[in-house]
Design a protein around this motif. Structure first.
Motif, PDB file in Angstrom:
ATOM      1  N   GLY A  11      14.163 -53.066  18.264  1.00 14.60           N
ATOM      2  CA  GLY A  11      13.074 -53.767  18.767  1.00 14.60           C
ATOM      3  C   GLY A  11      11.900 -52.920  18.953  1.00 14.60           C
ATOM      4  N   PHE A  12      11.048 -53.396  19.747  1.00 10.01           N
ATOM      5  CA  PHE A  12       9.687 -52.555  19.898  1.00 10.01           C
ATOM      6  C   PHE A  12       9.710 -51.592  21.132  1.00 10.01           C
ATOM      7  CE2 PHE A  12       8.610 -55.797  17.378  1.00 10.01           C
ATOM      8  CZ  PHE A  12       7.477 -55.366  16.402  1.00 10.01           C
ATOM      9  N   THR A  13       9.599 -50.460  21.071  1.00 11.06           N
ATOM     10  CA  THR A  13       9.505 -49.628  22.116  1.00 11.06           C
ATOM     11  C   THR A  13       8.247 -48.568  22.004  1.00 11.06           C
ATOM     12  OG1 THR A  13      12.009 -49.404  22.224  1.00 11.06           O
ATOM     13  CG2 THR A  13      10.876 -47.745  23.441  1.00 11.06           C
ATOM     14  N   CYS A  14       7.041 -49.039  22.618  1.00  9.71           N
ATOM     15  CA  CYS A  14       6.054 -48.088  22.658  1.00  9.71           C
ATOM     16  C   CYS A  14       4.894 -48.767  23.672  1.00  9.71           C
ATOM     17  CB  CYS A  14       5.587 -48.282  21.170  1.00  9.71           C
ATOM     18  SG  CYS A  14       4.804 -49.778  20.769  1.00  9.71           S
ATOM     19  N   GLY A  15       4.059 -47.855  23.844  1.00  8.97           N
ATOM     20  CA  GLY A  15       3.198 -48.472  24.892  1.00  8.97           C
ATOM     21  C   GLY A  15       2.264 -49.371  24.323  1.00  8.97           C
ATOM     22  N   GLU A  16       1.148 -49.786  25.207  1.00  8.19           N
ATOM     23  CA  GLU A  16       0.127 -50.823  24.910  1.00  8.19           C
ATOM     24  C   GLU A  16      -0.955 -50.105  23.920  1.00  8.19           C
ATOM     25  OE1 GLU A  16      -1.649 -52.580  27.965  1.00  8.19           O
ATOM     26  OE2 GLU A  16       0.036 -53.514  28.778  1.00  8.19           O
ATOM     27  N   GLY A  17      -1.058 -48.810  23.871  1.00 14.74           N
ATOM     28  CA  GLY A  17      -1.962 -48.319  23.151  1.00 14.74           C
ATOM     29  C   GLY A  17      -1.517 -48.130  21.694  1.00 14.74           C
ATOM     30  N   TRP A  18      -0.456 -48.628  21.446  1.00 15.08           N
ATOM     31  CA  TRP A  18      -0.319 -48.713  19.982  1.00 15.08           C
ATOM     32  C   TRP A  18      -0.448 -50.024  19.268  1.00 15.08           C
ATOM     33  CZ3 TRP A  18       0.775 -44.345  17.182  1.00 15.08           C
ATOM     34  CH2 TRP A  18       1.198 -43.380  17.823  1.00 15.08           C
ATOM     35  N   LEU A  50       7.984 -38.434  18.632  1.00 15.64           N
ATOM     36  CA  LEU A  50       7.121 -37.367  18.193  1.00 15.64           C
ATOM     37  C   LEU A  50       5.504 -37.380  17.993  1.00 15.64           C
ATOM     38  CD1 LEU A  50       9.475 -35.757  15.674  1.00 15.64           C
ATOM     39  CD2 LEU A  50       9.456 -35.401  17.887  1.00 15.64           C
ATOM     40  N   GLY A  51       4.975 -38.403  18.955  1.00 17.87           N
ATOM     41  CA  GLY A  51       3.581 -38.683  18.950  1.00 17.87           C
ATOM     42  C   GLY A  51       2.981 -39.520  17.688  1.00 17.87           C
ATOM     43  N   GLY A  52       4.056 -40.067  16.947  1.00 18.93           N
ATOM     44  CA  GLY A  52       3.714 -40.872  15.923  1.00 18.93           C
ATOM     45  C   GLY A  52       4.262 -42.280  16.046  1.00 18.93           C
ATOM     46  N   ARG A  63       7.499 -49.272  -2.294  1.00 20.99           N
ATOM     47  CA  ARG A  63       6.135 -49.217  -1.529  1.00 20.99           C
ATOM     48  C   ARG A  63       6.648 -49.522  -0.157  1.00 20.99           C
ATOM     49  NH1 ARG A  63       2.335 -53.820  -3.864  1.00 20.99           N
ATOM     50  NH2 ARG A  63       0.962 -52.938  -2.449  1.00 20.99           N
ATOM     51  N   LEU A  64       7.775 -50.232   0.325  1.00 20.14           N
ATOM     52  CA  LEU A  64       7.997 -50.385   1.824  1.00 20.14           C
ATOM     53  C   LEU A  64       9.460 -49.725   1.893  1.00 20.14           C
ATOM     54  CD1 LEU A  64       6.707 -54.031   2.349  1.00 20.14           C
ATOM     55  CD2 LEU A  64       5.757 -51.851   3.157  1.00 20.14           C
ATOM     56  N   PRO A  65       9.594 -48.406   2.077  1.00 20.30           N
ATOM     57  CA  PRO A  65      10.750 -47.825   2.385  1.00 20.30           C
ATOM     58  C   PRO A  65      11.310 -48.306   3.689  1.00 20.30           C
ATOM     59  CG  PRO A  65       8.987 -46.331   2.482  1.00 20.30           C
ATOM     60  CD  PRO A  65       8.377 -47.428   2.162  1.00 20.30           C
ATOM     61  N   PRO A  66      12.702 -48.274   4.056  1.00 22.75           N
ATOM     62  CA  PRO A  66      13.203 -48.696   4.994  1.00 22.75           C
ATOM     63  C   PRO A  66      12.731 -47.957   6.393  1.00 22.75           C
ATOM     64  CG  PRO A  66      15.035 -47.895   3.521  1.00 22.75           C
ATOM     65  CD  PRO A  66      13.684 -47.815   2.961  1.00 22.75           C
ATOM     66  N   THR A  67      12.513 -46.713   6.158  1.00 23.20           N
ATOM     67  CA  THR A  67      11.958 -46.130   7.481  1.00 23.20           C
ATOM     68  C   THR A  67      10.911 -45.246   7.039  1.00 23.20           C
ATOM     69  OG1 THR A  67      14.497 -45.658   8.220  1.00 23.20           O
ATOM     70  CG2 THR A  67      12.592 -44.154   8.908  1.00 23.20           C
ATOM     71  N   CYS A  68       9.911 -45.633   7.725  1.00 17.24           N
ATOM     72  CA  CYS A  68       8.588 -44.965   7.339  1.00 17.24           C
ATOM     73  C   CYS A  68       7.669 -44.476   8.405  1.00 17.24           C
ATOM     74  CB  CYS A  68       7.750 -46.000   6.392  1.00 17.24           C
ATOM     75  SG  CYS A  68       7.184 -47.386   7.278  1.00 17.24           S
ATOM     76  N   SER A  69       6.759 -43.699   8.334  1.00 18.38           N
ATOM     77  CA  SER A  69       5.583 -43.283   9.127  1.00 18.38           C
ATOM     78  C   SER A  69       4.344 -43.820   8.507  1.00 18.38           C
ATOM     79  CB  SER A  69       5.599 -41.760   9.089  1.00 18.38           C
ATOM     80  OG  SER A  69       4.577 -41.418   9.857  1.00 18.38           O
ATOM     81  N   TYR A  70       3.633 -44.399   9.421  1.00 17.46           N
ATOM     82  CA  TYR A  70       2.674 -45.371   8.806  1.00 17.46           C
ATOM     83  C   TYR A  70       1.226 -44.852   9.811  1.00 17.46           C
ATOM     84  CZ  TYR A  70      -0.598 -49.071   8.482  1.00 17.46           C
ATOM     85  OH  TYR A  70      -1.524 -50.090   7.869  1.00 17.46           O
TER      86      TYR A  70
END
Length: 80
Positions: A11-18, A50-52, A63-70
């Motif tokens: 799911g989604f695990t991140c703060g509102e700032g993202w 890790l801050g990302g 173009r859309l790899p299964p795990t990516c940093s954006y």
């Protein structure tokens, strides 16, 4: 406020700032999905690490790899 599905690690695990970045990511991904006709593409998990922002999915392509940093305005980068 953090949101997480009932299953741990999914799911989604991140703060509102993202959220603004996730909105932009969604728009960018939608364009690629339409252009490449990726009918099986599904987001699996989005989390802060890790801050990302990490985005995990299946049904993508080169173009859309299964795990990516954006990064906004830059194509997704695969994470091995």
């Amino acid at each position: 406020m953090e949101h997480q599905e009932d299953k741990p690690g999914v799911g989604f695990t991140c703060g509102e700032g993202w959220y603004h970045l996730i909105d932009r990511l969604s728009a960018d991904l939608a364009a690629i999905i339409r252009e490449d006709d990726l009918t099986r593409f599904r987001a699996q998990q989005v989390k802060e690490k890790l801050g990302g922002l990490r985005f995990y999915a299946y049904g993508g392509n080169l173009r859309l790899p299964p795990t990516c940093s954006y990064t906004v305005g830059v194509p997704p980068i695969a994470i091995m």
